[in-house]
Scaffold this motif. Structure first.
Motif, short mmCIF file in Angstrom:
data_model
loop_
_atom_site.label_atom_id
_atom_site.label_comp_id
_atom_site.label_asym_id
_atom_site.label_seq_id
_atom_site.Cartn_x
_atom_site.Cartn_y
_atom_site.Cartn_z
N THR A 144 -17.96 1.26 11.49
CA THR A 144 -17.28 2.48 11.95
C THR A 144 -18.17 3.71 11.79
O THR A 144 -18.21 4.57 12.66
N TYR A 192 -4.93 -2.50 7.21
CA TYR A 192 -4.90 -1.26 6.44
C TYR A 192 -3.47 -0.78 6.36
O TYR A 192 -2.67 -1.08 7.26
N GLY A 193 -3.17 -0.01 5.35
CA GLY A 193 -1.86 0.64 5.27
C GLY A 193 -0.76 -0.31 4.85
O GLY A 193 -1.00 -1.38 4.31
N ASN A 194 0.46 0.14 5.09
CA ASN A 194 1.64 -0.64 4.73
C ASN A 194 1.92 -1.64 5.84
O ASN A 194 2.26 -1.25 6.94
N TRP A 195 1.78 -2.91 5.55
CA TRP A 195 2.06 -3.93 6.58
C TRP A 195 2.93 -5.01 5.97
O TRP A 195 3.05 -5.13 4.76
N ALA A 251 -13.89 2.83 -6.18
CA ALA A 251 -13.07 3.23 -7.33
C ALA A 251 -12.97 2.09 -8.34
O ALA A 251 -12.23 2.19 -9.32
N LYS A 270 -11.86 0.11 14.37
CA LYS A 270 -10.53 0.21 13.76
C LYS A 270 -9.58 0.91 14.74
O LYS A 270 -8.87 1.86 14.39
N HIS A 312 -6.41 4.03 2.69
CA HIS A 312 -6.14 3.93 1.26
C HIS A 312 -6.10 5.34 0.64
O HIS A 312 -6.85 6.22 1.08
N HIS A 368 -9.50 -6.94 3.46
CA HIS A 368 -10.51 -6.37 2.55
C HIS A 368 -9.92 -5.40 1.56
O HIS A 368 -8.84 -4.87 1.74
N ARG A 369 -10.72 -5.24 0.54
CA ARG A 369 -10.59 -4.06 -0.28
C ARG A 369 -11.19 -2.93 0.54
O ARG A 369 -12.22 -3.10 1.19
N SER A 370 -10.55 -1.78 0.54
CA SER A 370 -11.17 -0.66 1.26
C SER A 370 -12.44 -0.29 0.52
O SER A 370 -12.58 -0.50 -0.68
N ARG A 371 -13.38 0.23 1.29
CA ARG A 371 -14.65 0.68 0.73
C ARG A 371 -14.40 1.67 -0.41
O ARG A 371 -15.06 1.63 -1.44
N ASP A 372 -13.39 2.54 -0.20
CA ASP A 372 -13.14 3.56 -1.21
C ASP A 372 -12.44 2.98 -2.43
O ASP A 372 -12.70 3.39 -3.55
N ALA A 373 -11.59 1.97 -2.21
CA ALA A 373 -10.97 1.29 -3.35
C ALA A 373 -12.04 0.57 -4.15
O ALA A 373 -12.04 0.58 -5.39
N ALA A 386 -2.75 5.40 7.38
CA ALA A 386 -2.91 4.03 6.87
C ALA A 386 -4.09 3.89 5.92
O ALA A 386 -4.26 2.85 5.29
N SER A 421 -6.81 -1.53 14.28
CA SER A 421 -6.09 -1.26 13.03
C SER A 421 -4.71 -1.88 13.03
O SER A 421 -3.97 -1.80 14.02
N LYS A 429 -11.87 -1.10 -7.94
CA LYS A 429 -10.75 -2.04 -7.86
C LYS A 429 -11.26 -3.41 -7.42
O LYS A 429 -11.89 -3.55 -6.38
N ASN A 472 3.25 1.93 9.42
CA ASN A 472 4.43 1.99 8.56
C ASN A 472 4.16 2.98 7.44
O ASN A 472 3.31 2.75 6.60
N ASP A 502 -11.45 4.50 6.53
CA ASP A 502 -12.24 3.98 5.40
C ASP A 502 -13.57 4.74 5.40
O ASP A 502 -13.86 5.47 6.35
#
Lengths: 225, 225
Positions: free
Chosen positions: A36, A123-126, A153, A64, B91, A145-150, B89, A87, A155, B125, B67
């Motif tokens: 992206t 991504y998001g609430n699914w 952080a 995405k 994170h 995936h784990r988000s890049r930012d997560a 969506a 997405s 995680k 969502n 992301d």
């Protein structure tokens, strides 16, 4: 089910860096991804250039896609992408629009070595009802995936992640898995029989990248027959 | 609360078309947006070019950031964008990363005429608990819309849309509203006191676009004092 493939995500800010990284990884990976960041930095020129340089790799365009599905899908596929990310948060009409562009492309070009496909990027609430809708639409692939930012952080992968992936595989979805993939964690995914691709970024570049890729493939050989 | 502003979304596939459309709309609109399609087609060159051509407009970069927040935000703001869209969506860590880049930019450049801001673009969502999290993070703006594809599928604005927007405004969020904005429907949004921007695309281009904009502003004048 064949063994999971290896994909490099090119997420540099310039096409010059991206083509160098792709060249340094071409013998190591099966799939090249215009990430992206690269796509937003350089536009479709990045897809066209990498398509020209790597005609025999599967090429993923990671937009995405969240809206404007028909236009973005047409643009990405015509630029040379084989697979396009969409997405999970996109409206169902957007997913359907992307899927239709891919299907039309495949019908118009029956000799394509790699069929155009969309990949739902989660991504998001699914919900698993959402995932069933993707399957009902004819989508074959999803990206977990784990988000890049997560990841930044700190995680890690959780048991919950693995359970969700297994349920997605049970629905029939082939999964690309990404977010800090390292050889010593490949075993975490061994029960995901539908694992199709492991994605990493800079970890796959150059001499050290070749070693990392070999280590990942050795782990893959242990768990996928 | 000041009166809602007018924003043109440039979603052409080429920068040449986009600069022509922007020029044909510059006297009509307050805000120029590099839409997702244009950004994916041409990359940050589109943002830099439109920034150079329109130094006095607010410039929005609609990446629907999902992301890689810190990198994308830095890239877009440095290219000249004032506001950057971030997907609902994404994170929470991605939203926080984008917000931090904007804040740091504002601190380092105290004389900015328009402060860097992120706008949460509502897709997928979501819940009002999510929206409260955005507010808690210090986000001031959100974008509410019918998706382009839902719009193409003929889905209109509903009472539920209006109620959701009112609740978002009650949380303190300023709203940009988009998805087939036409003068005769502006009255639908009259109870949304925090309406900050109405966004449209080709409808705002050229002579006819000026007439449409005047008609929208006349409706705005009726309902926002």
């Amino acid at each position: 089910m064949s063994k999971p493939l290896l994909q490099i995500a090119l997420d540099s800010l310039s096409l010059e860096k991206a083509v160098a990284d792709a060249k340094a990884a071409e013998k190591t990976v099966d799939i090249i991804e215009v990430g992206t960041i690269l796509a937003c930095a350089e536009g479709m020129k990045a897809v066209k250039t990498l398509r020209a340089l790597h005609p025999d790799h599967i090429l993923v365009c990671d937009l995405k896609t969240t809206d404007g599905g028909a236009i973005l899908a047409k643009m990405a596929f015509e630029a040379g992408a084989d697979w396009l990310t969409v997405s999970a948060a996109a409206h169902p009409a957007t997913k359907a629009a992307c899927k239709k562009v891919a299907d039309d492309f495949n019908v118009a070009n029956p000799d394509l070595k790699v069929k155009k496909e969309i990949q739902i990027e989660i991504y998001g609430n699914w919900t698993f009802e959402d995932a069933q809708e993707w399957v009902d639409l004819g989508v074959k692939q999803a990206i977990y995936h784990r988000s890049r930012d997560a990841e930044l952080a700190g995680k890690g992968w959780t048991e919950e992640d693995i359970e969700k992936m297994k349920k997605l595989a049970d629905l029939g979805l082939e999964l690309s898995i990404t977010g800090g993939i390292v050889p010593r964690e490949i075993h975490l995914f061994k029960e995901i029989t539908n694992a199709k691709v492991f994605i990493a970024g800079r970890a796959l570049v150059g001499e050290k990248g070749r070693e990392t890729a070999e280590a990942i493939r050795a782990e893959v050989d242990k768990y996928w027959k």
